[in-house]
Motif scaffolding. Sequence first.
Motif, PDB file in Angstrom:
ATOM      1  N   ARG A 147       0.753  -1.174   0.183  1.00 55.77           N
ATOM      2  CA  ARG A 147       0.085   0.007  -0.051  1.00 55.77           C
ATOM      3  C   ARG A 147       0.691   1.249  -0.071  1.00 55.77           C
ATOM      4  O   ARG A 147       0.567   2.121  -0.787  1.00 55.77           O
ATOM      5  CB  ARG A 147      -0.841  -0.121   1.155  1.00 55.77           C
ATOM      6  N   ARG A 151       1.127   3.754  -3.497  1.00 61.85           N
ATOM      7  CA  ARG A 151       0.630   5.213  -3.231  1.00 61.85           C
ATOM      8  C   ARG A 151       1.689   6.139  -3.337  1.00 61.85           C
ATOM      9  O   ARG A 151       1.627   7.253  -4.128  1.00 61.85           O
ATOM     10  CB  ARG A 151       0.116   5.301  -1.825  1.00 61.85           C
ATOM     11  N   CYS A 196      -0.528   5.396   6.805  1.00 59.51           N
ATOM     12  CA  CYS A 196      -0.937   5.178   5.407  1.00 59.51           C
ATOM     13  C   CYS A 196      -1.912   4.168   5.463  1.00 59.51           C
ATOM     14  O   CYS A 196      -1.762   3.136   4.726  1.00 59.51           O
ATOM     15  CB  CYS A 196       0.332   4.888   4.481  1.00 59.51           C
ATOM     16  N   CYS A 212       4.464  12.471  -2.472  1.00 60.99           N
ATOM     17  CA  CYS A 212       3.589  11.282  -2.586  1.00 60.99           C
ATOM     18  C   CYS A 212       2.803  11.268  -3.745  1.00 60.99           C
ATOM     19  O   CYS A 212       1.916  12.199  -3.818  1.00 60.99           O
ATOM     20  CB  CYS A 212       2.660  10.962  -1.346  1.00 60.99           C
ATOM     21  N   ALA A 214       0.190   9.480  -5.033  1.00 58.87           N
ATOM     22  CA  ALA A 214      -1.271   9.295  -4.898  1.00 58.87           C
ATOM     23  C   ALA A 214      -1.823  10.552  -4.378  1.00 58.87           C
ATOM     24  O   ALA A 214      -2.937  11.094  -4.504  1.00 58.87           O
ATOM     25  CB  ALA A 214      -1.679   8.092  -4.020  1.00 58.87           C
ATOM     26  N   ILE A 220      -5.533   8.574  -3.612  1.00 56.23           N
ATOM     27  CA  ILE A 220      -5.270   7.830  -2.546  1.00 56.23           C
ATOM     28  C   ILE A 220      -6.226   6.481  -2.340  1.00 56.23           C
ATOM     29  O   ILE A 220      -5.911   5.481  -2.327  1.00 56.23           O
ATOM     30  CB  ILE A 220      -5.526   8.680  -1.165  1.00 56.23           C
TER      31      ILE A 220
END
Length: 347
Positions: A147, A151, A196, A212, A214, A220
């Motif tokens: 994950r 992301r 996260c 980041c 995402a 996200i």
Amino acid sequence: MSQKLSENQAFSNQIISWYRQNPRDLPWRNTHDPYKIWLSEIILQQTRVAQGMPYYYAFSENYPSVQDLAEAPESEVLRLWQGLGYYSRARNLHFCAKYIWFELKGKFPSTYDELIKLKGVGSYTAAAISSFAFGEVRAVVDGNVFRVLARYFGISTDIASGKGKTEFEALANQLISRDNPGEYNQAIMDFGSRMCVPKNPDCPNCPLKSSCFAFSKNMISDLPVKINKTKIKDRALNYLIIRCGNRWVWKQRSSGDIWTGLFDFPEIDHNPFSSQHPAQQYPKNYKHILSHQKLTATFSEVEIPEQEAQKLEEWCETQGYSLVEENHIEYLAKPKLIVNFLTDQGF
DNA sequence: AATTCGGGGGG
DNA sequence: CCCCCAGAATT
């Protein structure tokens, strides 16, 4: 130093920096004992820390060393695992403890390549043990890591596919700290499980938000990509409790089906008793969800007179069933569904 | 590559 | 109801 490398280093430095400011005090983090770390990692496979914690304490106290686990009977190990699920973990754990103690003379495998040969130890667990206990540079890739990396780097490969596993493991092994691989592995998993998180992550307070993918693309909720194909089948279990005095007929489940090695009851069809003696059905149905089956169980009960005890014993012998005294039932390893039923009956 | 292994928690 | 969880073995 290439720009790529320095970017990777910035990522891992920030992950470790966050971790040092937000450490969780977990018992398996206070040791380098490979046995304890192995134990914790097997317990935590597909299992939340909060759910696995009491089992870790129970196993640590009952089996402080790999020798203690190796010398325990499998029935006891399964009983201690009762309620945690994925029971092959417990059987493999016990098998490997015997292997390590009796075949390897207690010398615990100490490299990724040796660890991954153990039953129940795959790429994630071998990376975890080798990095935490032995300082090997080997990146873990669990659900949290999938994950965080998907992301942050904007990777949309299906994490359930073999391609995804290969791709994410390669990236993770580029990112891992060469100086402190174990701490980096702990850090990224902690970051994934507390910052996260899958739903509604705390992006405004995330130290990595500015870089980041995402977050900047407002994706996200789209990452990671996981294509789930499992379909849940309905299944009926119609149990027959055959009692003779204070003894009950129990069936130890065999391999190739759910709950291998655990004890439940024979099913109501194909028994020579319920047609000759009145079987009473309990009114309540028990529904139980597994990862791939939706179970609906009924329970009936038939009382066999003492005169037919020998006939019952012989039938149990041919079927591989066990006649168990009531006061011994608590020592059988049982599926949660059966425990739920027994609890309702006052056991 | 797809399926089979448990049980619990959170939105 | 859905998805996810410090995944791995088997087919």
